[in-house]
Design a protein around this motif. Structure first.
Motif, PDB file in Angstrom:
ATOM      1  N   VAL A  68       0.818  -1.209   0.000  1.00  0.00           N
ATOM      2  CA  VAL A  68       0.000   0.000   0.000  1.00  0.00           C
ATOM      3  C   VAL A  68       0.855   1.263   0.000  1.00  0.00           C
ATOM      4  N   GLU A  69       2.054   1.201   0.564  1.00  0.00           N
ATOM      5  CA  GLU A  69       2.903   2.386   0.629  1.00  0.00           C
ATOM      6  C   GLU A  69       3.279   2.909  -0.751  1.00  0.00           C
ATOM      7  N   VAL A  70       3.334   2.017  -1.752  1.00  0.00           N
ATOM      8  CA  VAL A  70       3.695   2.434  -3.107  1.00  0.00           C
ATOM      9  C   VAL A  70       2.645   3.381  -3.689  1.00  0.00           C
ATOM     10  N   PHE A  71       1.414   3.284  -3.222  1.00  0.00           N
ATOM     11  CA  PHE A  71       0.327   4.094  -3.759  1.00  0.00           C
ATOM     12  C   PHE A  71       0.123   5.387  -2.969  1.00  0.00           C
ATOM     13  N   ASP A  72       1.171   5.824  -2.261  1.00  0.00           N
ATOM     14  CA  ASP A  72       1.126   7.113  -1.592  1.00  0.00           C
ATOM     15  C   ASP A  72       1.024   8.214  -2.642  1.00  0.00           C
ATOM     16  N   GLY A  73       0.024   9.077  -2.490  1.00  0.00           N
ATOM     17  CA  GLY A  73      -0.239  10.084  -3.512  1.00  0.00           C
ATOM     18  C   GLY A  73       0.877  11.082  -3.693  1.00  0.00           C
ATOM     19  N   SER A  74       1.407  11.618  -2.599  1.00  0.00           N
ATOM     20  CA  SER A  74       2.454  12.625  -2.685  1.00  0.00           C
ATOM     21  C   SER A  74       3.705  12.069  -3.354  1.00  0.00           C
ATOM     22  N   ALA A  75       4.094  10.847  -2.994  1.00  0.00           N
ATOM     23  CA  ALA A  75       5.287  10.239  -3.579  1.00  0.00           C
ATOM     24  C   ALA A  75       5.111   9.994  -5.075  1.00  0.00           C
ATOM     25  N   GLN A  76       3.918   9.544  -5.473  1.00  0.00           N
ATOM     26  CA  GLN A  76       3.673   9.326  -6.897  1.00  0.00           C
ATOM     27  C   GLN A  76       3.680  10.643  -7.668  1.00  0.00           C
ATOM     28  N   LEU A  77       3.074  11.682  -7.097  1.00  0.00           N
ATOM     29  CA  LEU A  77       3.101  12.990  -7.739  1.00  0.00           C
ATOM     30  C   LEU A  77       4.533  13.499  -7.879  1.00  0.00           C
ATOM     31  N   ALA A  78       5.320  13.334  -6.836  1.00  0.00           N
ATOM     32  CA  ALA A  78       6.707  13.784  -6.884  1.00  0.00           C
ATOM     33  C   ALA A  78       7.498  13.043  -7.950  1.00  0.00           C
ATOM     34  N   ALA A  79       7.129  11.799  -8.221  1.00  0.00           N
ATOM     35  CA  ALA A  79       7.835  11.010  -9.234  1.00  0.00           C
ATOM     36  C   ALA A  79       7.486  11.451 -10.646  1.00  0.00           C
ATOM     37  N   ILE A  80       6.222  11.811 -10.896  1.00  0.00           N
ATOM     38  CA  ILE A  80       5.821  12.158 -12.263  1.00  0.00           C
ATOM     39  C   ILE A  80       5.931  13.651 -12.542  1.00  0.00           C
ATOM     40  N   ARG A  81       5.789  14.487 -11.507  1.00  0.00           N
ATOM     41  CA  ARG A  81       6.001  15.941 -11.609  1.00  0.00           C
ATOM     42  C   ARG A  81       5.193  16.585 -12.734  1.00  0.00           C
ATOM     43  N   LEU A  82       3.965  16.171 -12.898  1.00  0.00           N
ATOM     44  CA  LEU A  82       3.077  16.815 -13.857  1.00  0.00           C
ATOM     45  C   LEU A  82       2.493  18.089 -13.243  1.00  0.00           C
ATOM     46  N   PRO A  83       2.204  19.100 -14.057  1.00  0.00           N
ATOM     47  CA  PRO A  83       1.395  20.206 -13.548  1.00  0.00           C
ATOM     48  C   PRO A  83       0.089  19.649 -12.988  1.00  0.00           C
ATOM     49  N   THR A  84      -0.182  19.930 -11.714  1.00  0.00           N
ATOM     50  CA  THR A  84      -1.303  19.291 -11.019  1.00  0.00           C
ATOM     51  C   THR A  84      -2.132  20.330 -10.278  1.00  0.00           C
ATOM     52  N   LEU A  85      -3.433  20.248 -10.459  1.00  0.00           N
ATOM     53  CA  LEU A  85      -4.372  21.075  -9.705  1.00  0.00           C
ATOM     54  C   LEU A  85      -5.092  20.180  -8.712  1.00  0.00           C
ATOM     55  N   ILE A  86      -5.076  20.566  -7.447  1.00  0.00           N
ATOM     56  CA  ILE A  86      -5.744  19.821  -6.381  1.00  0.00           C
ATOM     57  C   ILE A  86      -6.852  20.702  -5.827  1.00  0.00           C
ATOM     58  N   VAL A  87      -8.092  20.231  -5.920  1.00  0.00           N
ATOM     59  CA  VAL A  87      -9.242  20.987  -5.433  1.00  0.00           C
ATOM     60  C   VAL A  87      -9.924  20.163  -4.340  1.00  0.00           C
ATOM     61  N   HIS A  88     -10.159  20.795  -3.203  1.00  0.00           N
ATOM     62  CA  HIS A  88     -10.747  20.055  -2.079  1.00  0.00           C
ATOM     63  C   HIS A  88     -11.570  21.018  -1.240  1.00  0.00           C
ATOM     64  N   ASP A  89     -12.676  20.531  -0.710  1.00  0.00           N
ATOM     65  CA  ASP A  89     -13.562  21.359   0.091  1.00  0.00           C
ATOM     66  C   ASP A  89     -13.249  21.218   1.577  1.00  0.00           C
ATOM     67  N   ARG A  90     -13.238  22.334   2.275  1.00  0.00           N
ATOM     68  CA  ARG A  90     -12.965  22.314   3.708  1.00  0.00           C
ATOM     69  C   ARG A  90     -14.021  21.530   4.486  1.00  0.00           C
ATOM     70  N   GLN A  91     -15.237  21.467   3.941  1.00  0.00           N
ATOM     71  CA  GLN A  91     -16.331  20.765   4.619  1.00  0.00           C
ATOM     72  C   GLN A  91     -16.556  19.356   4.062  1.00  0.00           C
ATOM     73  N   ASP A  92     -15.572  18.792   3.413  1.00  0.00           N
ATOM     74  CA  ASP A  92     -15.671  17.423   2.907  1.00  0.00           C
ATOM     75  C   ASP A  92     -15.703  16.456   4.093  1.00  0.00           C
ATOM     76  N   ARG A  93     -16.828  15.748   4.245  1.00  0.00           N
ATOM     77  CA  ARG A  93     -16.971  14.834   5.372  1.00  0.00           C
ATOM     78  C   ARG A  93     -16.497  13.419   5.063  1.00  0.00           C
ATOM     79  N   GLU A  94     -16.245  13.137   3.795  1.00  0.00           N
ATOM     80  CA  GLU A  94     -15.769  11.802   3.422  1.00  0.00           C
ATOM     81  C   GLU A  94     -14.250  11.717   3.421  1.00  0.00           C
ATOM     82  N   LEU A  95     -13.598  12.800   3.004  1.00  0.00           N
ATOM     83  CA  LEU A  95     -12.141  12.850   2.998  1.00  0.00           C
ATOM     84  C   LEU A  95     -11.708  14.196   3.574  1.00  0.00           C
ATOM     85  N   ALA A  96     -10.998  14.170   4.673  1.00  0.00           N
ATOM     86  CA  ALA A  96     -10.593  15.406   5.343  1.00  0.00           C
ATOM     87  C   ALA A  96      -9.682  16.242   4.448  1.00  0.00           C
ATOM     88  N   PHE A  97      -9.666  17.540   4.709  1.00  0.00           N
ATOM     89  CA  PHE A  97      -8.900  18.471   3.888  1.00  0.00           C
ATOM     90  C   PHE A  97      -7.407  18.174   3.922  1.00  0.00           C
TER      91      PHE A  97
END
Length: 258
Positions: free
Chosen positions: A184-213
């Motif tokens: 499961v550690e291989v699927f860490d999002g930050s590490a994968q992003l750092a490996a591919i280094r694509l221009p990335t937009l991350i959008v998240h709601d402060r009131q998201d109750r399913e996944l914390a900000f």
């Protein structure tokens, strides 16, 4: 991670796909149902792939279609395995990555991937080549909306929710390793992003109750190529219909490469 399919998409969501050209895209374990929206006008700036989340389907990503078509892009949405009109009774990481890769091959090259929730982790694993035996998918940009930061965090929350102890949690993670071909550690999002280094937009709601900000904050920590935009009051699912989010994602997709 597995999701069982107990039915197909409802008629209401299906109406959102009116006007699309439907195509069944084979992959080694079945077929993915894709929906193709050609751009307005004669020109085409590229193809944008829309990837929905868990217990969802392509129809719920279609708020992005109109603005992207008007900007000159062909837009391709598809149902992940065991979702919508695609085949299968379960969804796991290898199946999700294999279906995405097949759709990308059929309609590539891919200018940008726009993803929601668990679809973001699937897209990231596909782009990073994190599933053994599956070559990395190529794309120019990535938008992740309400996405989790890692499979490990999801499984730990799931395990705590059903009362798994340490041995039970370890057994669950070994099972994921066996299915996905990597721990499961291989699927860490930050590490994968750092490996591919694509221009990335991350959008998240402060009131998201399913996944914390803080999931979004962990993803944004991957590097300066990742930009975090927070929203307020849209939650985890209504965020896909929010005009500020649709406008922001459209601007990001249209932006020139640095």
């Amino acid at each position: 991670m597995r999701r069982e399919n107990h039915g197909r998409g409802a008629a209401g969501p299906g109406r959102r796909l009116a006007g699309a050209q439907a195509a069944s895209i084979p992959f080694p374990c079945g077929s993915a149902q894709a929906y193709v929206f050609d751009p307005d006008g004669a020109g085409r700036r590229g193809t944008v792939l829309l990837v929905h989340g868990w217990s969802s389907e392509a129809a719920f990503m279609t708020a992005f279609v109109g603005p992207l078509r008007e900007a000159g892009f062909r837009v391709v949405a598809f149902d992940l395995p065991a979702h919508g009109a695609s085949t299968g009774r379960v969804l796991d990481m290898p199946l999700g990555v294999a279906s995405l890769a097949a759709v990308a091959r059929a309609f590539g090259p891919i200018h940008a991937v726009v993803s929601h929730s668990f679809g973001g982790l699937i897209a990231l694993a596909a782009l990073a080549g994190s599933v053994p035996g599956q070559p990395p998918v190529s794309a120019g940009r990535l938008a992740m909306i309400a996405a989790p930061s890692s499979v490990k965090r999801i499984t730990r929350r799931f395990g705590a929710g059903i009362g798994l102890g340490r041995r039970g949690q370890a057994a669950l993670e070994r099972r994921i390793h066996a299915v996905a071909g990597n721990p499961v550690e291989v699927f860490d999002g930050s590490a994968q992003l750092a490996a591919i280094r694509l221009p990335t937009l991350i959008v998240h709601d402060r009131q998201d109750r399913e996944l914390a900000f803080d999931h979004a904050e962990a993803l944004a920590a991957a590097g300066s190529f990742a930009r975090l935009e927070e929203t307020h009051g849209f939650g985890h699912r209504r965020i896909l219909q929010a005009k500020p989010v649709i406008d922001s994602v459209t601007r990001f997709v249209c932006a020139e490469a640095p």
